[in-house]
Write a protein that holds these residues in place. Structure first.
Motif, PDB file in Angstrom:
ATOM      1  N   SER A 156      -5.452   5.054   7.696  1.00 41.03           N
ATOM      2  CA  SER A 156      -6.890   4.872   8.142  1.00 41.03           C
ATOM      3  C   SER A 156      -6.987   4.183   6.551  1.00 41.03           C
ATOM      4  O   SER A 156      -7.581   3.362   6.382  1.00 41.03           O
ATOM      5  CB  SER A 156      -7.629   5.992   8.371  1.00 41.03           C
ATOM      6  N   LEU A 157      -6.139   4.205   5.710  1.00 42.69           N
ATOM      7  CA  LEU A 157      -6.052   3.431   3.970  1.00 42.69           C
ATOM      8  C   LEU A 157      -5.721   3.073   4.002  1.00 42.69           C
ATOM      9  O   LEU A 157      -6.638   1.692   3.313  1.00 42.69           O
ATOM     10  CB  LEU A 157      -5.867   4.809   3.250  1.00 42.69           C
ATOM     11  N   ALA A 158      -4.870   1.990   5.048  1.00 39.47           N
ATOM     12  CA  ALA A 158      -3.954   1.664   4.850  1.00 39.47           C
ATOM     13  C   ALA A 158      -4.664   0.581   5.552  1.00 39.47           C
ATOM     14  O   ALA A 158      -5.237  -1.000   5.210  1.00 39.47           O
ATOM     15  CB  ALA A 158      -2.523   1.310   5.578  1.00 39.47           C
ATOM     16  N   PHE A 159      -5.772   0.594   6.627  1.00 42.72           N
ATOM     17  CA  PHE A 159      -6.162  -0.046   7.127  1.00 42.72           C
ATOM     18  C   PHE A 159      -7.219  -0.621   6.269  1.00 42.72           C
ATOM     19  O   PHE A 159      -7.344  -2.170   6.325  1.00 42.72           O
ATOM     20  CB  PHE A 159      -6.832   0.603   8.512  1.00 42.72           C
ATOM     21  N   VAL A 185       0.665  -0.947  -0.166  1.00 45.03           N
ATOM     22  CA  VAL A 185       0.273   0.085  -0.028  1.00 45.03           C
ATOM     23  C   VAL A 185       0.746   1.388   0.276  1.00 45.03           C
ATOM     24  O   VAL A 185       0.750   2.451  -0.544  1.00 45.03           O
ATOM     25  CB  VAL A 185      -0.983   0.157   1.186  1.00 45.03           C
ATOM     26  N   SER A 186       1.979   0.869   0.718  1.00 48.58           N
ATOM     27  CA  SER A 186       2.997   2.366   0.815  1.00 48.58           C
ATOM     28  C   SER A 186       3.677   2.259  -0.384  1.00 48.58           C
ATOM     29  O   SER A 186       4.208   4.049  -0.326  1.00 48.58           O
ATOM     30  CB  SER A 186       3.676   2.487   2.382  1.00 48.58           C
ATOM     31  N   GLY A 187       3.465   1.300  -1.288  1.00 50.85           N
ATOM     32  CA  GLY A 187       4.464   1.480  -2.344  1.00 50.85           C
ATOM     33  C   GLY A 187       6.359   1.106  -1.795  1.00 50.85           C
ATOM     34  O   GLY A 187       7.124   1.553  -2.914  1.00 50.85           O
ATOM     35  N   THR A 188       6.671   1.374  -0.883  1.00 55.78           N
ATOM     36  CA  THR A 188       7.964   0.886  -0.032  1.00 55.78           C
ATOM     37  C   THR A 188       8.361  -0.217  -0.298  1.00 55.78           C
ATOM     38  O   THR A 188       7.839  -1.476   0.248  1.00 55.78           O
ATOM     39  CB  THR A 188       8.142   1.444   1.168  1.00 55.78           C
ATOM     40  N   GLY A 189      10.092  -0.371  -0.073  1.00 55.03           N
ATOM     41  CA  GLY A 189       9.724  -1.455   0.659  1.00 55.03           C
ATOM     42  C   GLY A 189       9.973  -1.827   2.020  1.00 55.03           C
ATOM     43  O   GLY A 189      10.453  -3.315   2.459  1.00 55.03           O
ATOM     44  N   SER A 190      10.333  -1.296   2.240  1.00 60.26           N
ATOM     45  CA  SER A 190      10.247  -1.169   4.071  1.00 60.26           C
ATOM     46  C   SER A 190       9.376  -0.345   4.696  1.00 60.26           C
ATOM     47  O   SER A 190       9.202   0.955   4.302  1.00 60.26           O
ATOM     48  CB  SER A 190      11.669  -1.017   4.837  1.00 60.26           C
ATOM     49  N   LEU A 191       8.907  -0.162   5.969  1.00 62.19           N
ATOM     50  CA  LEU A 191       8.841   0.246   6.503  1.00 62.19           C
ATOM     51  C   LEU A 191       8.863   1.186   7.378  1.00 62.19           C
ATOM     52  O   LEU A 191      10.050   0.634   8.148  1.00 62.19           O
ATOM     53  CB  LEU A 191       7.221  -0.545   7.445  1.00 62.19           C
ATOM     54  N   SER A 192       8.408   2.223   8.071  1.00 59.56           N
ATOM     55  CA  SER A 192       9.165   3.329   8.996  1.00 59.56           C
ATOM     56  C   SER A 192       9.344   2.074  10.325  1.00 59.56           C
ATOM     57  O   SER A 192      10.361   3.054  10.914  1.00 59.56           O
ATOM     58  CB  SER A 192       8.380   4.109   9.478  1.00 59.56           C
ATOM     59  N   ALA A 252      -6.796  -1.597   3.506  1.00 60.49           N
ATOM     60  CA  ALA A 252      -6.043  -2.566   2.676  1.00 60.49           C
ATOM     61  C   ALA A 252      -5.589  -4.403   3.700  1.00 60.49           C
ATOM     62  O   ALA A 252      -6.195  -5.017   2.854  1.00 60.49           O
ATOM     63  CB  ALA A 252      -5.320  -2.558   1.742  1.00 60.49           C
ATOM     64  N   VAL A 253      -5.688  -4.023   4.618  1.00 62.75           N
ATOM     65  CA  VAL A 253      -5.275  -4.724   6.119  1.00 62.75           C
ATOM     66  C   VAL A 253      -6.444  -6.087   5.876  1.00 62.75           C
ATOM     67  O   VAL A 253      -6.171  -6.400   6.722  1.00 62.75           O
ATOM     68  CB  VAL A 253      -4.456  -4.074   7.396  1.00 62.75           C
ATOM     69  N   PHE A 254      -7.669  -4.455   6.263  1.00 64.73           N
ATOM     70  CA  PHE A 254      -9.216  -5.701   6.665  1.00 64.73           C
ATOM     71  C   PHE A 254      -9.408  -6.295   5.189  1.00 64.73           C
ATOM     72  O   PHE A 254      -9.756  -7.589   5.277  1.00 64.73           O
ATOM     73  CB  PHE A 254     -10.588  -4.707   6.143  1.00 64.73           C
ATOM     74  N   THR A 255      -9.137  -6.442   4.146  1.00 66.12           N
ATOM     75  CA  THR A 255      -9.048  -7.196   2.790  1.00 66.12           C
ATOM     76  C   THR A 255      -8.584  -7.922   2.504  1.00 66.12           C
ATOM     77  O   THR A 255      -9.022  -9.244   2.353  1.00 66.12           O
ATOM     78  CB  THR A 255      -9.110  -5.609   1.786  1.00 66.12           C
ATOM     79  N   ALA A 256      -7.460  -7.616   3.084  1.00 64.53           N
ATOM     80  CA  ALA A 256      -6.853  -8.319   2.766  1.00 64.53           C
ATOM     81  C   ALA A 256      -6.438  -9.899   3.980  1.00 64.53           C
ATOM     82  O   ALA A 256      -5.703 -11.419   3.180  1.00 64.53           O
ATOM     83  CB  ALA A 256      -4.745  -8.363   2.876  1.00 64.53           C
ATOM     84  N   VAL A 257      -6.439  -9.947   5.116  1.00 62.43           N
ATOM     85  CA  VAL A 257      -6.794 -10.621   5.294  1.00 62.43           C
ATOM     86  C   VAL A 257      -7.917 -10.671   5.758  1.00 62.43           C
ATOM     87  O   VAL A 257      -7.777 -12.855   5.515  1.00 62.43           O
ATOM     88  CB  VAL A 257      -7.289  -9.736   7.416  1.00 62.43           C
ATOM     89  N   ALA A 258      -9.821 -10.612   5.278  1.00 57.18           N
ATOM     90  CA  ALA A 258     -11.049 -11.298   4.473  1.00 57.18           C
ATOM     91  C   ALA A 258     -10.286 -12.214   2.975  1.00 57.18           C
ATOM     92  O   ALA A 258     -10.890 -13.255   3.436  1.00 57.18           O
ATOM     93  CB  ALA A 258     -11.544 -10.250   3.977  1.00 57.18           C
ATOM     94  N   GLN A 259      -9.200 -12.297   2.564  1.00 59.29           N
ATOM     95  CA  GLN A 259      -8.841 -12.949   1.948  1.00 59.29           C
ATOM     96  C   GLN A 259      -7.657 -14.122   2.103  1.00 59.29           C
ATOM     97  O   GLN A 259      -8.460 -15.398   1.407  1.00 59.29           O
ATOM     98  CB  GLN A 259      -8.806 -12.115   0.209  1.00 59.29           C
ATOM     99  N   LYS A 260      -6.890 -14.544   2.699  1.00 65.96           N
ATOM    100  CA  LYS A 260      -6.258 -14.962   2.876  1.00 65.96           C
ATOM    101  C   LYS A 260      -6.823 -15.925   4.176  1.00 65.96           C
ATOM    102  O   LYS A 260      -6.576 -17.251   4.081  1.00 65.96           O
ATOM    103  CB  LYS A 260      -5.404 -14.063   3.884  1.00 65.96           C
ATOM    104  N   TYR A 261      -7.632 -15.528   4.249  1.00 67.36           N
ATOM    105  CA  TYR A 261      -8.582 -16.771   5.957  1.00 67.36           C
ATOM    106  C   TYR A 261      -9.767 -17.074   5.318  1.00 67.36           C
ATOM    107  O   TYR A 261     -10.539 -17.069   6.088  1.00 67.36           O
ATOM    108  CB  TYR A 261      -7.800 -15.765   6.483  1.00 67.36           C
ATOM    109  N   GLN A 262     -10.412 -16.337   3.894  1.00 74.35           N
ATOM    110  CA  GLN A 262     -11.361 -16.729   3.961  1.00 74.35           C
ATOM    111  C   GLN A 262     -12.282 -16.748   4.303  1.00 74.35           C
ATOM    112  O   GLN A 262     -13.090 -17.446   4.724  1.00 74.35           O
ATOM    113  CB  GLN A 262     -11.563 -17.485   2.681  1.00 74.35           C
TER     114      GLN A 262
END
Length: 84
Positions: free
Chosen positions: A44-47, A20-27, A49-59
């Motif tokens: 809040s925007l990355a939230f 989401v941040s477009g970086t290779g590493s986080l702060s 993406a995290v919510f969606t990624a978790v839903a998809q990963k764990y179905q």
């Protein structure tokens, strides 16, 4: 019933935030006790993406009301292990 390891969840959040941040590493690293704002890229925007990624990963079918469980690694981890 599937058990979600905290290490697996931390890795998923880290990967999602990097994408989401477009970086290779986080702060700062995502840790088992991290919450929104730690690292700074977990905003809040990355939230969403995290919510969606978790839903998809764990179905898992998540409702908007489940969102409050996704503000920290510990609450997310506990919630997932309860519903899976």
């Amino acid at each position: 019933m599937k058990h979600v390891s905290v290490e697996e969840l931390v890795s998923l959040i880290d990967t999602t935030l990097c994408e989401v941040s477009g970086t290779g590493s986080l702060s700062s690293p995502v840790l088992p006790d991290s919450q929104m704002g730690e690292p700074a890229e977990w905003d809040s925007l990355a939230f969403i993406a995290v919510f969606t990624a978790v839903a998809q990963k764990y179905q898992v079918d998540l409702a908007d009301d489940d969102a409050f469980h996704f503000t920290s690694v510990p609450t997310m981890h506990a919630f997932l292990n309860e519903v899976l």
